[in-house]
Design a protein around this motif. Structure first.
Motif, PDB file in Angstrom:
ATOM      1  N   ILE A   1      -4.565  -7.867   3.023  1.00 14.62           N
ATOM      2  CA  ILE A   1      -4.848  -6.451   3.276  1.00 14.62           C
ATOM      3  C   ILE A   1      -6.233  -6.178   2.694  1.00 14.62           C
ATOM      4  O   ILE A   1      -6.495  -6.500   1.533  1.00 14.62           O
TER       5      ILE A   1
ATOM      6  N   GLU B   1       8.262 -12.216   3.943  1.00 13.71           N
ATOM      7  CA  GLU B   1       8.781 -10.837   3.897  1.00 13.71           C
ATOM      8  C   GLU B   1       8.544 -10.122   5.223  1.00 13.71           C
ATOM      9  O   GLU B   1       9.395  -9.347   5.674  1.00 13.71           O
ATOM     10  N   ALA B   2       7.394 -10.368   5.848  1.00 14.13           N
ATOM     11  CA  ALA B   2       7.099  -9.723   7.136  1.00 14.13           C
ATOM     12  C   ALA B   2       8.157 -10.128   8.165  1.00 14.13           C
ATOM     13  O   ALA B   2       8.677  -9.279   8.898  1.00 14.13           O
TER      14      ALA B   2
ATOM     15  N   VAL C   1      -9.756  -9.936  12.427  1.00 12.54           N
ATOM     16  CA  VAL C   1      -8.627  -9.348  13.139  1.00 12.54           C
ATOM     17  C   VAL C   1      -9.093  -8.957  14.541  1.00 12.54           C
ATOM     18  O   VAL C   1     -10.179  -8.372  14.701  1.00 12.54           O
TER      19      VAL C   1
ATOM     20  N   ILE D   1      -7.224  -6.744  -1.144  1.00 14.44           N
ATOM     21  CA  ILE D   1      -6.498  -6.168  -2.292  1.00 14.44           C
ATOM     22  C   ILE D   1      -5.105  -6.765  -2.467  1.00 14.44           C
ATOM     23  O   ILE D   1      -4.510  -6.637  -3.526  1.00 14.44           O
ATOM     24  N   GLN D   2      -4.562  -7.399  -1.414  1.00 10.59           N
ATOM     25  CA  GLN D   2      -3.258  -8.037  -1.570  1.00 10.59           C
ATOM     26  C   GLN D   2      -3.053  -9.060  -0.458  1.00 10.59           C
ATOM     27  O   GLN D   2      -3.545  -8.891   0.653  1.00 10.59           O
ATOM     28  N   LYS D   3      -2.345 -10.117  -0.819  1.00  6.97           N
ATOM     29  CA  LYS D   3      -2.013 -11.118   0.177  1.00  6.97           C
ATOM     30  C   LYS D   3      -0.760 -10.663   0.921  1.00  6.97           C
ATOM     31  O   LYS D   3       0.165 -10.124   0.318  1.00  6.97           O
ATOM     32  N   LEU D   4      -0.760 -10.863   2.239  1.00  5.65           N
ATOM     33  CA  LEU D   4       0.420 -10.511   3.022  1.00  5.65           C
ATOM     34  C   LEU D   4       1.463 -11.612   2.874  1.00  5.65           C
ATOM     35  O   LEU D   4       1.158 -12.791   3.051  1.00  5.65           O
ATOM     36  N   ASP D   5       2.682 -11.212   2.552  1.00  6.34           N
ATOM     37  CA  ASP D   5       3.763 -12.167   2.377  1.00  6.34           C
ATOM     38  C   ASP D   5       4.425 -12.386   3.740  1.00  6.34           C
ATOM     39  O   ASP D   5       5.172 -11.524   4.217  1.00  6.34           O
ATOM     40  N   GLU D   6       4.116 -13.521   4.367  1.00  2.00           N
ATOM     41  CA  GLU D   6       4.579 -13.733   5.754  1.00  2.00           C
ATOM     42  C   GLU D   6       6.095 -13.837   5.834  1.00  2.00           C
ATOM     43  O   GLU D   6       6.709 -13.421   6.804  1.00  2.00           O
TER      44      GLU D   6
ATOM     45  N   ARG E   1       6.205  -6.770   2.681  1.00  3.44           N
ATOM     46  CA  ARG E   1       5.223  -7.798   3.042  1.00  3.44           C
ATOM     47  C   ARG E   1       3.891  -7.610   2.323  1.00  3.44           C
ATOM     48  O   ARG E   1       3.078  -8.528   2.281  1.00  3.44           O
TER      49      ARG E   1
ATOM     50  N   TYR F   1      -3.078 -14.262   5.431  1.00  5.00           N
ATOM     51  CA  TYR F   1      -3.395 -12.892   5.846  1.00  5.00           C
ATOM     52  C   TYR F   1      -3.525 -12.023   4.592  1.00  5.00           C
ATOM     53  O   TYR F   1      -2.748 -12.183   3.652  1.00  5.00           O
TER      54      TYR F   1
ATOM     55  N   ALA G   1      -5.593  -0.279   7.390  1.00  7.16           N
ATOM     56  CA  ALA G   1      -4.210  -0.656   7.123  1.00  7.16           C
ATOM     57  C   ALA G   1      -3.759  -1.853   7.942  1.00  7.16           C
ATOM     58  O   ALA G   1      -2.605  -1.969   8.281  1.00  7.16           O
ATOM     59  N   VAL G   2      -4.679  -2.733   8.310  1.00  9.89           N
ATOM     60  CA  VAL G   2      -4.263  -3.892   9.101  1.00  9.89           C
ATOM     61  C   VAL G   2      -4.500  -5.196   8.334  1.00  9.89           C
ATOM     62  O   VAL G   2      -5.497  -5.345   7.646  1.00  9.89           O
ATOM     63  N   PRO G   3      -3.554  -6.140   8.481  1.00  8.32           N
ATOM     64  CA  PRO G   3      -3.743  -7.427   7.831  1.00  8.32           C
ATOM     65  C   PRO G   3      -4.812  -8.247   8.557  1.00  8.32           C
ATOM     66  O   PRO G   3      -4.852  -8.264   9.788  1.00  8.32           O
TER      67      PRO G   3
ATOM     68  N   HIS H   1      -0.664   1.433   0.152  1.00  7.52           N
ATOM     69  CA  HIS H   1      -1.735   0.600  -0.411  1.00  7.52           C
ATOM     70  C   HIS H   1      -2.018   0.879  -1.877  1.00  7.52           C
ATOM     71  O   HIS H   1      -2.411  -0.016  -2.613  1.00  7.52           O
TER      72      HIS H   1
ATOM     73  N   LEU I   1      -8.021 -10.963  -6.055  1.00  8.68           N
ATOM     74  CA  LEU I   1      -6.835 -11.764  -5.746  1.00  8.68           C
ATOM     75  C   LEU I   1      -6.935 -13.172  -6.300  1.00  8.68           C
ATOM     76  O   LEU I   1      -8.010 -13.753  -6.348  1.00  8.68           O
TER      77      LEU I   1
END
Lengths: 72, 362
Positions: A43, A57-58, A21, A50-55, B249, A41, A4-6, B194, A33
């Motif tokens: 996930i 939104e973070a 990481v 499986i997904q790009k982290l939206d910086e 995010r 970044y 569960a870490v980017p 997820h 993707l």
């Protein structure tokens, strides 16, 4: 099973690449993707991004935490 | 580490905990999480210990290994006993008890069972062992399924004759509906972060509209979970149930359309049996006929032993949120992670394993 870490993309070529990481690097597939590039970044789950982290939104979520502190 | 440490900030956590106390009054509110990684995060961060006692967190069927019925394990064991077969699996499956054996015992006996970290590794095993048939155990929810589908697409495009998948894949929304109809009172679902990166948020609307259960899609760090709980409390207190996304995010409303396309290229919805929940229509995924040459179930006939459930194991009730691990007479006595009686104690995402490892006492 979920990590569960980017992780940050260090290298990407076609649909394969290296993510990192905390100093640990891993080879992953980017087949699931579109539109990711070095420095993004992502996930990662079971060897696939499986997904790009939206910086943006973070950062907004982190701002919300700060606002809560101000009102407390 | 970036995007991790900031979401574990102690000061912010204290503030959210205070807000939770102020907002909730003394109203009894029950949350259910349906993702094994949430189960572990909640136990690991000690979230239950900092909440008022009238806020209850219960675990649902979020551990894919745990909800896999005995028959599937027995099937995998039977396959592993054939000389011409190599079984490839994620490590979590090794100790899961079947009716009379498990994969770890079969491995010690000398059967060729390989632990892999991804389907890409499983494909590699197949290419390196052209004289054997390599069967990957496809267990997991919507997060894992696209990775398995991608491996089958690759096997097809390369015409790889010796790679197969034994699918026990499951999908979350129908299982959540089934729980909503059940007799466990749930106010708010903490929706799986997820799984939602893939399926998006639209699948949760019927849970609100048809069953009156609020939904919060949550991330996995301590602040994510605390904030999600605060959001859920506000929904209940303000009588304004809805689908909210705390994990913006990583989760988009539309999910990951490309991953879903890949899933449905290879799989189609089917009935599926869940440990504890029984057969739920359209809650599983089976391999489409176009890919039957790579479908282990269609290609290999083996005798599977008659199913026998472990005596006294209440895993099935724990997966429905009807009981908690400490209510089981085996828990922590003759059922421990090194010598588990049931799957909830085996998997690193299982509720019993989480309670045991982090000494959760309610």
């Amino acid at each position: 099973m979920c990590v569960a870490v980017p992780m940050k993309i260090k290298k990407i070529k076609n649909d394969r690449g290296i993510v990192e990481v905390g100093g640990t690097e891993r080879e992953v597939s980017f087949k699931l993707l579109k539109d990711v590039r070095k420095g993004d970044y992502v996930i990662v789950h079971a060897g696939f991004a499986i997904q790009k982290l939206d910086e943006k939104e973070a950062l907004e979520t982190l701002e919300l935490f700060k606002e809560l502190e101000q009102y407390s | 580490m970036k995007y991790i440490d900031e979401f574990r900030n102690k000061e912010a956590a204290r503030t959210i905990i205070n807000s939770i106390r102020q907002e909730s009054g003394d109203k009894q509110i029950t949350f259910m999480e349906v993702c094994g990684t949430h189960t572990m995060s909640i136990a690991r961060f000690g979230i239950r210990d900092v909440l008022p006692e009238y806020i209850r967190l219960i675990s649902g069927p979020g551990c894919p290994v745990c909800v896999t019925p005995n028959r599937y394990i027995d099937y995998a064991v039977a396959l592993s006993r054939r000389e011409d077969i190599i079984v490839a699996t994620f490590g979590d499956m090794m100790k899961v008890p079947g009716s009379s054996s498990n994969l770890e015992k079969e491995h010690i006996k000398g059967n060729d069972i390989r632990v892999v970290g991804s389907t890409l590794e499983a494909l590699h095993v197949a290419k390196e062992n052209a004289e054997k048939n390599v069967i990957f155990l496809g267990v997991g929810f919507e997060t894992t399924v696209p990775t398995v589908a991608a491996s089958l697409m690759q096997a097809k495009s390369e015409n790889l004759p010796n790679y197969f998948v034994l699918s026990a894949h499951k999908t979350m929304p129908e299982a959540m509906k089934s729980l909503s109809k059940g007799d466990v009172n749930i106010d708010i679902f903490i929706c799986p972060g997820h799984v939602s990166t893939v399926i998006g948020t639209e699948f949760y609307y019927p849970l609100v509209e048809d069953y009156g259960i609020g939904c919060v899609v949550s991330g996995f760090e301590s602040l994510d979970i605390l904030q999600s709980i605060l959001m859920g409390i506000k929904q209940v207190v303000n009588k304004n149930l809805k689908v909210e996304n705390q994990y913006t995010r990583a989760v988009k409303p539309e999910g990951n359309p490309r991953a879903r396309e890949i899933i449905y290229e290879v799989f189609e919805p089917s009935h599926a049996e869940w440990r504890g929940l029984g057969v739920i229509p359209n809650s599983g995924l089976e391999i489409r006929d176009d890919y039957s040459s790579w479908n282990a179930e269609k290609q290999f006939e083996v005798n599977v032993e008659a199913t026998k459930e472990a005596e006294g194991c209440i895993c099935g009730q724990i997966l429905q949120g009807k009981k908690i691990p400490t209510q089981c007479k085996n828990f922590g006595r003759n059922c421990v992670p090194d010598n588990p009686i049931g799957p909830c104690m085996v998997s690193s995402e299982g509720t019993c394993a989480a309670y045991f490892k982090y000494k959760v006492d309610y």
